[in-house]
Structure formats: structure tokens, C-alpha cells
Write a protein that holds these residues in place. Structure first.
Motif, mmCIF file in Angstrom:
data_model
loop_
_atom_site.group_PDB
_atom_site.id
_atom_site.type_symbol
_atom_site.label_atom_id
_atom_site.label_comp_id
_atom_site.label_asym_id
_atom_site.label_seq_id
_atom_site.Cartn_x
_atom_site.Cartn_y
_atom_site.Cartn_z
ATOM 1 N N LEU A 3 0.853 -1.186 0.000
ATOM 2 C CA LEU A 3 0.000 0.000 0.000
ATOM 3 C C LEU A 3 0.884 1.230 0.000
ATOM 4 C CD1 LEU A 3 -2.781 1.450 0.371
ATOM 5 C CD2 LEU A 3 -2.369 1.289 2.833
ATOM 6 N N TYR A 4 0.561 2.182 -0.884
ATOM 7 C CA TYR A 4 1.269 3.454 -0.957
ATOM 8 C C TYR A 4 0.334 4.572 -0.499
ATOM 9 C CZ TYR A 4 4.656 0.958 -3.866
ATOM 10 O OH TYR A 4 5.596 0.075 -4.338
ATOM 11 N N ILE A 5 0.828 5.466 0.359
ATOM 12 C CA ILE A 5 0.064 6.624 0.808
ATOM 13 C C ILE A 5 0.777 7.865 0.286
ATOM 14 C CG2 ILE A 5 -0.863 7.892 2.778
ATOM 15 C CD1 ILE A 5 -0.777 5.294 4.374
ATOM 16 N N VAL A 6 0.161 8.576 -0.663
ATOM 17 C CA VAL A 6 0.823 9.683 -1.361
ATOM 18 C C VAL A 6 0.029 10.972 -1.197
ATOM 19 C CG1 VAL A 6 1.786 8.064 -3.034
ATOM 20 C CG2 VAL A 6 -0.346 9.231 -3.567
ATOM 21 N N LEU A 16 5.261 5.417 -8.791
ATOM 22 C CA LEU A 16 5.229 4.744 -10.093
ATOM 23 C C LEU A 16 6.618 4.249 -10.508
ATOM 24 C CD1 LEU A 16 2.817 7.126 -12.020
ATOM 25 C CD2 LEU A 16 2.281 4.899 -11.037
ATOM 26 N N LEU A 17 7.660 4.927 -10.032
ATOM 27 C CA LEU A 17 9.026 4.527 -10.363
ATOM 28 C C LEU A 17 9.551 3.402 -9.482
ATOM 29 C CD1 LEU A 17 10.949 7.888 -10.943
ATOM 30 C CD2 LEU A 17 10.271 6.212 -12.661
ATOM 31 N N HIS A 18 8.902 3.179 -8.358
ATOM 32 C CA HIS A 18 9.413 2.203 -7.395
ATOM 33 C C HIS A 18 9.432 0.802 -8.001
ATOM 34 C CE1 HIS A 18 9.089 0.160 -3.219
ATOM 35 N NE2 HIS A 18 10.341 0.286 -3.588
ATOM 36 N N GLN A 181 19.112 2.493 -0.488
ATOM 37 C CA GLN A 181 18.925 3.025 -1.838
ATOM 38 C C GLN A 181 17.527 2.750 -2.385
ATOM 39 O OE1 GLN A 181 21.471 4.597 -3.966
ATOM 40 N NE2 GLN A 181 19.589 5.093 -5.052
ATOM 41 N N PHE A 182 16.891 3.779 -2.916
ATOM 42 C CA PHE A 182 15.627 3.631 -3.649
ATOM 43 C C PHE A 182 15.959 3.102 -5.044
ATOM 44 C CE2 PHE A 182 12.441 5.223 -6.606
ATOM 45 C CZ PHE A 182 11.242 4.985 -5.958
ATOM 46 N N ILE A 183 15.404 1.943 -5.403
ATOM 47 C CA ILE A 183 15.679 1.328 -6.697
ATOM 48 C C ILE A 183 14.609 1.748 -7.699
ATOM 49 C CG2 ILE A 183 16.064 -0.822 -7.943
ATOM 50 C CD1 ILE A 183 18.150 -0.218 -5.796
#
Length: 261
Positions: A3-6, A16-18, A181-183
Motif C-alpha cells: 500500500l502506498y500513501i501519497v 510509479l518509479l518504485h 537506496q531507492f531502486i
């Protein structure tokens, strides 16, 4: 199940890039300033389930929407519970752990792990939200144990991990074993084009071939001078520059010199 909370275009873009993002993930769009409704179509098409929550502009109305006494009378909160509350998530990804709505949500959900994804420059600069005792008492009365004061973004007690684009450059408070690191997904160009289309810039970029976006929270004249210098530098190479002011920029600071746009 993730779940993403934006609550901003940047949050949507990074979501969307994750690399772990996939079609059976869920997403909640919290629109704190009533400026993001046009992004909800993009979110609803990208996730299996999604929810848009808008807010009145007055701060008190925002507090009431999540208070212990009134949150259950709001249709959006009832819908949130109906859609999201009975699921155990592998990960809940959030960006703004300072915002009361985000905190109430993560305390209402069941998750193996809560992960913070960088909220832009706040993980690198020295921005801090000053805590005070009066606010602490107010939060306790209004929200019980569901909301705490967060001085530095990414330090809420529920956060077990952080993902940032530049882990070697984070501020001192975030330099620990939680930060990694965010991939980014391999189809970054495609997702960038989708976001530009949503923002309304895509045709202009295609026509001009080159473009530079400067997204900044402008609070000092030094920042203005630096950006003006950079725009002149890039403009000399026939690169079209676009400026996107941060909604929290200081209106008292002089705007960018229009001759350099």
C-alpha cells in the motif's frame, strides 16, 4: 500486497518509479490542498484499488477529519476502512510521516513493515518542524495515541526502513541502518512521459527536444540568485527551462527574474 500513501505529484512519480510497484498494489491519494484531483485517474489506472481523499482548506477541518471523535462520520474514512483495513500488507510505503492523516492511516492498518520514501529535499536539507508542548497536548486530545509530532521527516516511530535516491547525502538524523537506496524501475522514461502528460508539459517537451525542470522551495534570495544563474547557464545552450514553485515557497521572496525564463 503493498500500500502506498501519497500526497503530492512527486510522491506519485516516485511511487510509479518504485521497482516493487505492481498491479495488485493499492494506493491512497491524500489531497491536502485540493490540487491533485487530476492525478487520481492516473492512480486508479495504475493500482488494483485506490482512494482519493480531499480536504477543506481550513486547518481545523483537516483536524476534524481525523480526530478520535469525528473521523468515523466522514464518508472517506468509512470507505478507507471498508477497502483497506482488513488486509495484512507486506509493506506500507509513505512519504509524509509528519502529516496527521498519514499517521492515523498507518495506525489503522495491519502491516509487516512501514517504509518511508523520501519526500524530496527534506531528507537532505536542515528543515525541521519545531515541536512544542501545547501542540503535544492538543494532538493527545484530538487524536489519542494515533498522532505524534515529527520534527524530521522520516523519523516517525512506526518507520522501520527508509528509501532515498542518494543515501550518502542524507541529513545526520537519517544516517543509520534504516536508510537504503531507492531502486528505480527500468521504464523510467515511459513513466516520466506519463507524468509530464498529466502535468500538461509533454507536448512542449517533445517540440523543444531539450528541457530542464527546476523544482524548488524558494525561501531565500540566495536560492533565487542560484536558480537565475543556472537558468542563464542552460539557456545559453538552447535548453528550455521550466520552473515549478513549491506550494510552501515564501511569497515574500522576490520571484525568479522573468528575463531568464
Amino acid at each position: 500486497m503493498n500500500l502506498y500513501i501519497v500526497s503530492s505529484p512527486l510522491h506519485i512519480f516516485l511511487t510509479l518509479l518504485h521497482k516493487k510497484n505492481h498491479s495488485n498494489s493499492f494506493c491512497i491519494l491524500i489531497d491536502e490542498e485540493n490540487k491533485l484531483k487530476n492525478y487520481y485517474t492516473l492512480i486508479s489506472q495504475s493500482f488494483e484499488k485506490s482512494l482519493y481523499i480531499g480536504f477543506p482548506k481550513k486547518r481545523l477541518s483537516k483536524y476534524l477529519k481525523f480526530s478520535l471523535f469525528t473521523k468515523r462520520i466522514f464518508p472517506e474514512y468509512k470507505l478507507f476502512l471498508k477497502i483497506f483495513a482488513d488486509i495484512k500488507y507486506d509493506n506500507i510505503y509513505l512519504f509524509n510521516d509528519h502529516f496527521i492523516g498519514t499517521q492515523v492511516f498507518i495506525n489503522s492498518l495491519n502491516s509487516k513493515k512501514v517504509v518511508f520514501i523520501e519526500d524530496g529535499s527534506t531528507v537532505y536539507n536542515q528543515w525541521i518542524f519545531k515541536k512544542n508542548y501545547a501542540r503535544q497536548i492538543f494532538y493527545k486530545i484530538m487524536f489519542g495515541d494515533n498522532v505524534v509530532q515529527v520534527g524530521v521527516m522520516g523519523t516517525h516511530p512506526s518507520i522501520q526502513a527508509r528509501l532515498v535516491l542518494y543515501p550518502n547525502n542524507v541529513r545526520e538524523e537519517l544516517q543509520d541502518n534504516k536508510t537504503s537506496q531507492f531502486i528505480v524501475r527500468s521504464d523510467v522514461k515511459k513513466i516520466s512521459e506519463i507524468m509530464l502528460e498529466t502535468l500538461g508539459y509533454h507536448q512542449e517537451i517533445v517540440k523543444n527536444k531539450k528541457a530542464l525542470f527546476i523544482l524548488s522551495r524558494l525561501n531565500t534570495y540566495c536560492e533565487i540568485e542560484w536558480i537565475n544563474a543556472k537558468i542563464k547557464e542552460f539557456s545559453s545552450d538552447n535548453i528550455k527551462c521550466y520552473l515549478k514553485y513549491h506550494p510552501l515557497s515564501d511569497e515574500a521572496v522576490s520571484p525568479i527574474n522573468p528575463d531568464t525564463k
